[in-house]
Design a protein around this motif. Structure first.
Motif, mmCIF file in Angstrom:
data_model
loop_
_atom_site.group_PDB
_atom_site.id
_atom_site.type_symbol
_atom_site.label_atom_id
_atom_site.label_comp_id
_atom_site.label_asym_id
_atom_site.label_seq_id
_atom_site.Cartn_x
_atom_site.Cartn_y
_atom_site.Cartn_z
ATOM 1 N N GLY A 119 -26.486 115.133 -6.096
ATOM 2 C CA GLY A 119 -26.071 115.863 -4.899
ATOM 3 C C GLY A 119 -27.198 116.683 -4.303
ATOM 4 O O GLY A 119 -27.385 116.720 -3.084
ATOM 5 N N SER A 170 -24.897 107.160 -3.991
ATOM 6 C CA SER A 170 -25.521 107.953 -2.933
ATOM 7 C C SER A 170 -26.791 107.241 -2.494
ATOM 8 O O SER A 170 -27.377 106.467 -3.254
ATOM 9 C CB SER A 170 -25.887 109.350 -3.445
ATOM 10 O OG SER A 170 -24.745 110.050 -3.835
ATOM 11 N N ALA A 224 -29.793 113.918 -2.843
ATOM 12 C CA ALA A 224 -29.329 113.069 -1.737
ATOM 13 C C ALA A 224 -28.855 113.876 -0.529
ATOM 14 O O ALA A 224 -29.011 113.431 0.601
ATOM 15 C CB ALA A 224 -28.213 112.144 -2.215
#
Length: 165
Positions: free
Chosen positions: A27, A46, A30
């Motif tokens: 997280g 992702s 990306a």
């Protein structure tokens, strides 16, 4: 990731035990958002473009759940992978002890040796009193098997970019 071929899409796997911070690392990289308020179920994918040796490439990052109950699904995760990031939590000896198993899974399930493998000790933002995995031990092990090693903090954005480039 150091070698670029004629491909422009590279599949990367992020592996490790549950709660080591795999989804937070993905997280943060990306979407610059380390906050994951849920556990990954089976897997998530992702994407992010980066530049390597002056060439723009697309990374397809497969974030696996880490739970052994999904072990029967893993063979499809490994298919076509270019690289793998194996994550452990520096405050949990058990997660570091399982690094060898994750690396074995990669060797067992990938159709060819991966050009890029990285070992990542996550949660380096936590106090030294909470640390149970010595940095030197992880560095020595990574050197012994010929892979790169990093310590990261998805929370504080420490070494996240370096892991992927």
């Amino acid at each position: 990731m150091t070698q670029v071929s004629d491909r422009s899409l590279f599949k990367l796997l992020i592996l490790g035990d549950t709660n080591v911070g795999k989804s937070s690392i993905v997280g943060r990289f990306a979407a610059n958002d380390p906050c994951q308020l849920y556990s990954t179920i089976a897997f998530g994918i992702s994407f992010r473009s980066i530049e390597v040796d002056g060439e723009k490439v697309q990374l397809e990052i497969w974030d696996t759940a880490g739970q052994e109950r999904f072990g029967t699904l893993t063979s499809s995760f490994y298919r076509g992978a270019y690289g793998a990031i194996v994550v452990y939590d520096i405050t949990t000896e058990k997660s570091y002890d399982k690094v060898r198993r994750w690396l074995h899974e990669i060797d067992e399930h990938c159709d060819k040796p991966l050009p890029s493998r990285v070992l990542v000790g996550n949660k380096c933002d936590l106090s030294e009193e909470m640390r149970v995995v010595a940095t030197d031990d992880a560095v020595e092990y990574a050197k012994k098997i010929g892979i790169q090693q990093f310590e990261t903090s998805a929370k504080d954005n420490v070494n996240i970019e370096a892991v992927y480039t």
